[in-house]
Design a protein around this motif. Sequence first.
Motif, PDB file in Angstrom:
ATOM      1  N   ALA A 243      -9.716  -8.413   2.633  1.00  0.00           N
ATOM      2  CA  ALA A 243      -8.759  -7.866   1.676  1.00  0.00           C
ATOM      3  C   ALA A 243      -8.241  -6.484   2.027  1.00  0.00           C
ATOM      4  O   ALA A 243      -7.053  -6.233   1.969  1.00  0.00           O
ATOM      5  N   PHE A 244      -9.110  -5.555   2.377  1.00  0.00           N
ATOM      6  CA  PHE A 244      -8.673  -4.176   2.560  1.00  0.00           C
ATOM      7  C   PHE A 244      -8.554  -3.789   4.035  1.00  0.00           C
ATOM      8  O   PHE A 244      -8.449  -2.609   4.363  1.00  0.00           O
ATOM      9  N   ALA A 245      -8.577  -4.772   4.926  1.00  0.00           N
ATOM     10  CA  ALA A 245      -8.427  -4.498   6.358  1.00  0.00           C
ATOM     11  C   ALA A 245      -6.980  -4.126   6.664  1.00  0.00           C
ATOM     12  O   ALA A 245      -6.046  -4.693   6.093  1.00  0.00           O
TER      13      ALA A 245
ATOM     14  N   ARG B  31       5.031  -8.802  -0.651  1.00  0.00           N
ATOM     15  CA  ARG B  31       4.501  -9.433  -1.869  1.00  0.00           C
ATOM     16  C   ARG B  31       3.030  -9.076  -2.067  1.00  0.00           C
ATOM     17  O   ARG B  31       2.591  -8.808  -3.197  1.00  0.00           O
ATOM     18  N   ARG B  32       2.278  -9.072  -0.985  1.00  0.00           N
ATOM     19  CA  ARG B  32       0.864  -8.716  -1.097  1.00  0.00           C
ATOM     20  C   ARG B  32       0.699  -7.249  -1.498  1.00  0.00           C
ATOM     21  O   ARG B  32      -0.207  -6.913  -2.269  1.00  0.00           O
ATOM     22  N   ARG B  33       1.560  -6.391  -0.962  1.00  0.00           N
ATOM     23  CA  ARG B  33       1.550  -4.988  -1.374  1.00  0.00           C
ATOM     24  C   ARG B  33       1.788  -4.872  -2.871  1.00  0.00           C
ATOM     25  O   ARG B  33       1.053  -4.166  -3.590  1.00  0.00           O
ATOM     26  N   ASP B  34       2.812  -5.565  -3.381  1.00  0.00           N
ATOM     27  CA  ASP B  34       3.131  -5.514  -4.809  1.00  0.00           C
ATOM     28  C   ASP B  34       1.976  -6.048  -5.649  1.00  0.00           C
ATOM     29  O   ASP B  34       1.657  -5.501  -6.711  1.00  0.00           O
TER      30      ASP B  34
ATOM     31  N   MET C 107       0.942  -1.557   6.278  1.00  0.00           N
ATOM     32  CA  MET C 107      -0.081  -2.516   5.864  1.00  0.00           C
ATOM     33  C   MET C 107      -1.183  -1.883   5.022  1.00  0.00           C
ATOM     34  O   MET C 107      -2.158  -2.556   4.700  1.00  0.00           O
ATOM     35  N   VAL C 108      -1.035  -0.605   4.691  1.00  0.00           N
ATOM     36  CA  VAL C 108      -2.104   0.120   4.005  1.00  0.00           C
ATOM     37  C   VAL C 108      -1.544   0.880   2.815  1.00  0.00           C
ATOM     38  O   VAL C 108      -0.469   1.472   2.892  1.00  0.00           O
ATOM     39  N   MET C 109      -2.297   0.860   1.714  1.00  0.00           N
ATOM     40  CA  MET C 109      -1.912   1.575   0.499  1.00  0.00           C
ATOM     41  C   MET C 109      -2.929   2.679   0.216  1.00  0.00           C
ATOM     42  O   MET C 109      -4.120   2.396   0.055  1.00  0.00           O
ATOM     43  N   PRO C 110      -2.484   3.951   0.140  1.00  0.00           N
ATOM     44  CA  PRO C 110      -3.404   5.005  -0.273  1.00  0.00           C
ATOM     45  C   PRO C 110      -3.572   5.008  -1.793  1.00  0.00           C
ATOM     46  O   PRO C 110      -2.590   4.872  -2.532  1.00  0.00           O
ATOM     47  N   VAL C 111      -4.815   5.139  -2.242  1.00  0.00           N
ATOM     48  CA  VAL C 111      -5.091   5.262  -3.678  1.00  0.00           C
ATOM     49  C   VAL C 111      -5.942   6.517  -3.862  1.00  0.00           C
ATOM     50  O   VAL C 111      -6.974   6.683  -3.222  1.00  0.00           O
TER      51      VAL C 111
ATOM     52  N   LEU D 275      -6.436   1.172   1.310  1.00  0.00           N
ATOM     53  CA  LEU D 275      -6.656  -0.250   1.071  1.00  0.00           C
ATOM     54  C   LEU D 275      -5.594  -1.061   1.803  1.00  0.00           C
ATOM     55  O   LEU D 275      -4.406  -0.980   1.480  1.00  0.00           O
ATOM     56  N   GLY D 276      -6.015  -1.828   2.786  1.00  0.00           N
ATOM     57  CA  GLY D 276      -5.096  -2.731   3.468  1.00  0.00           C
ATOM     58  C   GLY D 276      -4.806  -3.935   2.608  1.00  0.00           C
ATOM     59  O   GLY D 276      -5.641  -4.372   1.818  1.00  0.00           O
ATOM     60  N   TYR D 277      -3.623  -4.504   2.756  1.00  0.00           N
ATOM     61  CA  TYR D 277      -3.239  -5.655   1.933  1.00  0.00           C
ATOM     62  C   TYR D 277      -2.631  -6.788   2.747  1.00  0.00           C
ATOM     63  O   TYR D 277      -2.367  -7.864   2.217  1.00  0.00           O
TER      64      TYR D 277
END
Length: 473
Positions: A115-117, A377-380, A403-407, A448-450
């Motif tokens: 999931a987060f790769a 779509r996976r990002r959303d 491919m990565v989302m910072p939180v 977090l990769g998505y």
Amino acid sequence: MAFNDALALLNLRLNNVARGQRYLSLAKQLRQLISEQRLALDSRLPATRKLAEQLGVSRTSVLNAYEVLVAEGLVRAQPGSGYYVAAVPAAASSAQRQSTASHVHTSPAKHANPAFASSGDLEQFPFALWRRCLNRVWAKPDLTMLREVPAGGYLPLKQAICDYSLRLRGVQCRPEQVFVTAGSRDTLALIYAALLERGDPIALEDPCYPPLRQGLLAHGANLHPCAVDGEGMQLAPEPCRLAWMTPAKQYPTSTLMSRERRMAWLSYARERGTYLVEDDFDAEFIYRRSTPETLWQLSQQMTGSSVLLAGSFSKVLFPSLRVGYLLVPEPLVERFTAAQSRLGNLCSVPMQPVVAEFIAEPQFHSYLRRMRRLYQRRRDHLYQLIESQLAEYFQPVLPEGGMVMPVYASKHLRLSDSALQAQLKEWGIHASALSKQFYGEGRQGLLLGYSAASEVQLGEAVATLAELCRSAD
């Protein structure tokens, strides 16, 4: 479609579902019908137009829902025929998935959850096309390639990279300006061999990609960390021999460098004799409607261009192939050719003609467009999951590419990001601590990769993360 399958589809409902959520809701309902075996294996799903009319939604919503299930391996697309049920998930129902998530502390996960790769989804890779390119190349190989390759790489691949860069980013270059490398470390070694010496001052984003920072230090760089603000990497206060930056999507903050900041860096480089490395590491996956000009393009309008553009195929092929490239200004071609001759070609020569064939294929371009839509779509979906389940603990940033989302962690989170990274790893989930991306003490949070995981896997990983956060309260 069998009579029983048609009856099952009568249960589909999208009433009162927000427009942007319709395809996700439809995918969820179809997923449940498949998992409960109310839609039989190999049964054909309704045509997208027909189902859209039945549900009173746009055909795009149905098409997006089908593609979500294709990405999860539950449905297969058969060109010219339609969409068919391809598999039944082992963890059958959503109730079972919720049960698994609710018992997060019972025992560690037996299998890794991607999931987060921060990697691509290799299950979607067009291996049939890759095989055809391999067969074409090796049925009658170019014998000159097997004997010796000119410094800089296999000429047809260099030409293919020129065409690829022009179509993808509007970047114009000649084959002589292209140097094929074995990824970022090889690119860094080549730049050092051509332009730098140990102890040279190097400006680098803070935060940045840790392996890049480690690679520069290994070469003896005198690092000058430059903070990243809302406009991108700030100018270095002291003159530097080279500055390395990610303008299109800063890693890890996802900040887009403003045009004003780009022009400021170009002026800085001209006045101080600084080389700028524009790291365009995942240019294939930019989701914004318009893409700003690259530093490379802007520099072509100025005399004495000092911009080098680094790219990679790791995100669109597979990382173990180790194929990247570096574009250099024409005045530096001779210097880089000499440096490459001294270092030798590290990139696999026998694979270079295969890559050249592959990236020139129209089917490859279709694959890129499909993966861009899928990753968006996976990002959303991940963003919505965090907003709905983790808002108390994290503030997500919706990235405009990659491919990565910072939180970013809130004050309510009782665990450090390093501790969370370690606990997630015990459950087979690999996330990166945001603070480790900084040169010194950095802001708390996670990356977090998505792109590598299905929406189901993302949901399971977020449920695990939420449980870990709550257990620390």
